[in-house]
Design a protein around this motif. Sequence first.
Motif, PDB file in Angstrom:
ATOM      1  N   GLN A   7       0.826  -1.204   0.000  1.00 13.98           N
ATOM      2  CA  GLN A   7       0.000   0.000   0.000  1.00 13.98           C
ATOM      3  C   GLN A   7       0.862   1.256   0.000  1.00 13.98           C
ATOM      4  N   PHE A   8       1.946   1.193   0.768  1.00 13.06           N
ATOM      5  CA  PHE A   8       2.873   2.327   0.809  1.00 13.06           C
ATOM      6  C   PHE A   8       3.540   2.537  -0.550  1.00 13.06           C
ATOM      7  N   LEU A   9       4.019   1.461  -1.148  1.00 10.79           N
ATOM      8  CA  LEU A   9       4.689   1.568  -2.443  1.00 10.79           C
ATOM      9  C   LEU A   9       3.731   2.048  -3.534  1.00 10.79           C
ATOM     10  N   GLU A  12       5.725  12.651  -8.592  1.00 14.94           N
ATOM     11  CA  GLU A  12       5.623  13.073  -9.991  1.00 14.94           C
ATOM     12  C   GLU A  12       6.950  13.190 -10.724  1.00 14.94           C
ATOM     13  N   VAL A  13       8.066  13.305  -9.999  1.00 14.21           N
ATOM     14  CA  VAL A  13       9.374  13.415 -10.664  1.00 14.21           C
ATOM     15  C   VAL A  13      10.317  12.284 -10.262  1.00 14.21           C
ATOM     16  N   LEU A  14       9.767  11.222  -9.689  1.00 14.21           N
ATOM     17  CA  LEU A  14      10.582  10.089  -9.237  1.00 14.21           C
ATOM     18  C   LEU A  14      11.284   9.430 -10.420  1.00 14.21           C
ATOM     19  N   LYS A  15      12.595   9.216 -10.277  1.00 12.15           N
ATOM     20  CA  LYS A  15      13.381   8.599 -11.351  1.00 12.15           C
ATOM     21  C   LYS A  15      13.647   7.126 -11.090  1.00 12.15           C
ATOM     22  N   THR A  16      13.958   6.775  -9.842  1.00 12.70           N
ATOM     23  CA  THR A  16      14.241   5.368  -9.530  1.00 12.70           C
ATOM     24  C   THR A  16      13.627   4.971  -8.197  1.00 12.70           C
ATOM     25  N   LEU A  53       5.477 -10.289  -5.176  1.00  9.07           N
ATOM     26  CA  LEU A  53       5.774  -8.891  -4.884  1.00  9.07           C
ATOM     27  C   LEU A  53       6.214  -8.158  -6.140  1.00  9.07           C
ATOM     28  N   CYS A  54       7.081  -8.782  -6.916  1.00  8.40           N
ATOM     29  CA  CYS A  54       7.567  -8.179  -8.153  1.00  8.40           C
ATOM     30  C   CYS A  54       6.419  -7.956  -9.138  1.00  8.40           C
ATOM     31  N   ALA A  55       5.515  -8.938  -9.231  1.00 11.07           N
ATOM     32  CA  ALA A  55       4.372  -8.822 -10.144  1.00 11.07           C
ATOM     33  C   ALA A  55       3.422  -7.708  -9.709  1.00 11.07           C
ATOM     34  N   GLU A  56       3.207  -7.570  -8.408  1.00  9.11           N
ATOM     35  CA  GLU A  56       2.320  -6.525  -7.907  1.00  9.11           C
ATOM     36  C   GLU A  56       2.880  -5.135  -8.195  1.00  9.11           C
ATOM     37  N   LEU A  57       4.193  -4.984  -8.086  1.00 13.62           N
ATOM     38  CA  LEU A  57       4.817  -3.686  -8.342  1.00 13.62           C
ATOM     39  C   LEU A  57       4.552  -3.211  -9.767  1.00 13.62           C
ATOM     40  N   LEU A  58       4.551  -4.139 -10.698  1.00 13.32           N
ATOM     41  CA  LEU A  58       4.355  -3.780 -12.098  1.00 13.32           C
ATOM     42  C   LEU A  58       2.923  -3.328 -12.393  1.00 13.32           C
ATOM     43  N   LYS A  59       1.992  -3.690 -11.537  1.00 11.43           N
ATOM     44  CA  LYS A  59       0.599  -3.299 -11.743  1.00 11.43           C
ATOM     45  C   LYS A  59       0.322  -1.860 -11.290  1.00 11.43           C
ATOM     46  N   PHE A  60       1.186  -1.331 -10.395  1.00  6.60           N
ATOM     47  CA  PHE A  60       0.908  -0.023  -9.807  1.00  6.60           C
ATOM     48  C   PHE A  60       1.114   1.086 -10.833  1.00  6.60           C
ATOM     49  N   ARG A 113       2.174   4.763 -12.208  1.00  5.50           N
ATOM     50  CA  ARG A 113       3.286   5.640 -11.826  1.00  5.50           C
ATOM     51  C   ARG A 113       2.984   7.063 -12.285  1.00  5.50           C
ATOM     52  N   ALA A 114       3.089   7.985 -11.348  1.00  8.48           N
ATOM     53  CA  ALA A 114       2.865   9.391 -11.672  1.00  8.48           C
ATOM     54  C   ALA A 114       3.989   9.943 -12.538  1.00  8.48           C
ATOM     55  N   SER A 115       5.168   9.363 -12.404  1.00  8.01           N
ATOM     56  CA  SER A 115       6.318   9.791 -13.193  1.00  8.01           C
ATOM     57  C   SER A 115       6.541   8.810 -14.341  1.00  8.01           C
ATOM     58  N   ARG A 116       6.501   9.302 -15.565  1.00 10.95           N
ATOM     59  CA  ARG A 116       6.686   8.439 -16.729  1.00 10.95           C
ATOM     60  C   ARG A 116       8.113   7.925 -16.850  1.00 10.95           C
ATOM     61  N   SER A 117       9.051   8.643 -16.276  1.00 13.95           N
ATOM     62  CA  SER A 117      10.465   8.255 -16.406  1.00 13.95           C
ATOM     63  C   SER A 117      10.950   7.382 -15.258  1.00 13.95           C
ATOM     64  N   CYS A 118      10.039   6.966 -14.380  1.00 15.55           N
ATOM     65  CA  CYS A 118      10.449   6.191 -13.197  1.00 15.55           C
ATOM     66  C   CYS A 118      10.830   4.764 -13.572  1.00 15.55           C
TER      67      CYS A 118
END
Length: 419
Positions: free
Chosen positions: A360-362, A370-374, A391-398, A400-405
Motif C-alpha cells: 500500500q505504501f509503495l 511526480e518526478v521520481l526517477k528510480t 511482490l515483483c508482479a504486484e509492483l508492475l501493476k501499480f 506511476r505518476a512519473s513516466r520516467s520512473c
Amino acid sequence: MGERTVGRGGLTGDGGENHPSIRKQRGPKKMSSISENADRLTCLPEEITSHILSLIPIRLAVQTCILSKRWRYTWTLLKKLDFNDYPLVFDRDSLTKFVDTVLEGKTSHIELFRIHFSNIWVRNSSVSKWINEAIRLNVREVDIQVKLLELPLSLFTCKTLTKLRLIVSCYDSDVLNFPSQVLLPCLKTLEISVMTKPSMNAFKLINGCPILESLSLEVTWHNDKEEYNFNIPTLKRLELRTLKCVSVINRVVLNVPNLEYLFVGNILCSLSCSTSRVDVLLNSPMPKFPNLKHLELKGSCCEWLSMFNVLENSSELEHLSIDEPEESLWVEPQLVPTCMLSKLKTMKFRKCKGQKWDLQFLEYMLGNSEVLKTLTIITSESLRPKKEMLLCAELLKFPRASRSCEIHFAGNWSHSTFN
C-alpha cells in the motif's frame, strides 16, 4: 668518401653516425642528467614520497629505513599515521613501543592520527599520551577506536582539529569523561559513540564545536529519559542511532536550519522545534527542514505517519531511504507532501517483506511522486521465492505518476529493472 654498408639495423659505417635517425636515438642519452642506474624513487619530491609511503601499512613504511642512508629518515615525512592491530604481528608491549617510537621520531605536522585496536587491550594511559603527541604535531584528524580510552585535556582545546572520531568498545559508562569547558574552534566533523547519558559527555563535546557541519551520535544503551538538544545552526549532516532493543522514550529538540542530510535509526523519541519547546510525538507536528535533501529512516522511525510527517516538513527532499520499517497498518496521508510533487527523485526500500501495508505504501509513493526517477526495492532475507515473485508482479501493476520512473528490484532470488 667513407664506405657505407646497409645492415639489418639500417646504415652503418662512417656515414651511418651522421644519419638523422641515429642522431635522434642518441640525443636523449647525451642530454640525460640521470644515470642509467639512478634510483628514480629517491629523486622524487618529498611530498610524493610521503604519499607513496602512506599507501602501505605504517610498519612497512618505517621498515624502509634499512634500505639505505638516504632512506633512514624518509618515513618521518609521513603525514598520516595509521595504526591498527591487524594482522596480529605485535603483542601489547611491542605495539606500544612501536607507536612510541614513531611519534618520538616525528617533528613535522601530521594530517591524520588513527588508532584502531580491536584485538589488543592497550593501556589507556598510553592512548592518552599518543593523542597528546599528535596534538603537539598540529594534527587535523583524530580517529580513535579502542577498548580503553583516557582522553587528555589538550584534546578539548585543540585549535587545529577539523575531524574527530571516538569509538570505545568497553562497556564502562564512565570511560568518556569530558571537562565542562570544551572549545574546538575548527572542528567540522564529529563521530562519537557513547554507552549512556550523552548529556553528560557527548553533548559537552558537541556544544564546544562552533562550526560543526557533520555529526554522528550513537547511544548504545540508555535507561534514563533524557533530552537530546541539537542546537547547531551550522549543522548540515546528522546521524542519530540507538540500539533497537531500547524502549525508553527520549525527547529530541532540533534547531538545525541548514540540515541537508538526516539519518535516524532505531530510536523511539519525541521531536520538537526549539522555538516552541512543546514535547510532541513523532506523528505530531515537527520542525521544518528547508534544506534537507537526503533522509534515511530505520526501524521504529519508519512508522508511516511519522515518516510522512517528516516528508511534509522537508520541501526540498530529493532522496528517501527506509530500512526495515515497523509493521503497522497503512494510513494514507490527507495531503501529498510537497517534495513528492516536485523534488523527490530516488527512493530505496530495504528489507521489504511484501506485507500488505508495504504494498500500500509503495503504491501510494509510485502514484504520487511526480518526478521520481528510480525506486529500488531490496527484499528481506526471509522472503520466499514465491512471495518474492508475487511482490515483483504486484509492483508492475501499480500506476506511476512519473513516466520516467524505473523500478530496480533486488531480491534474494532475482534481480530486475523495469521501465
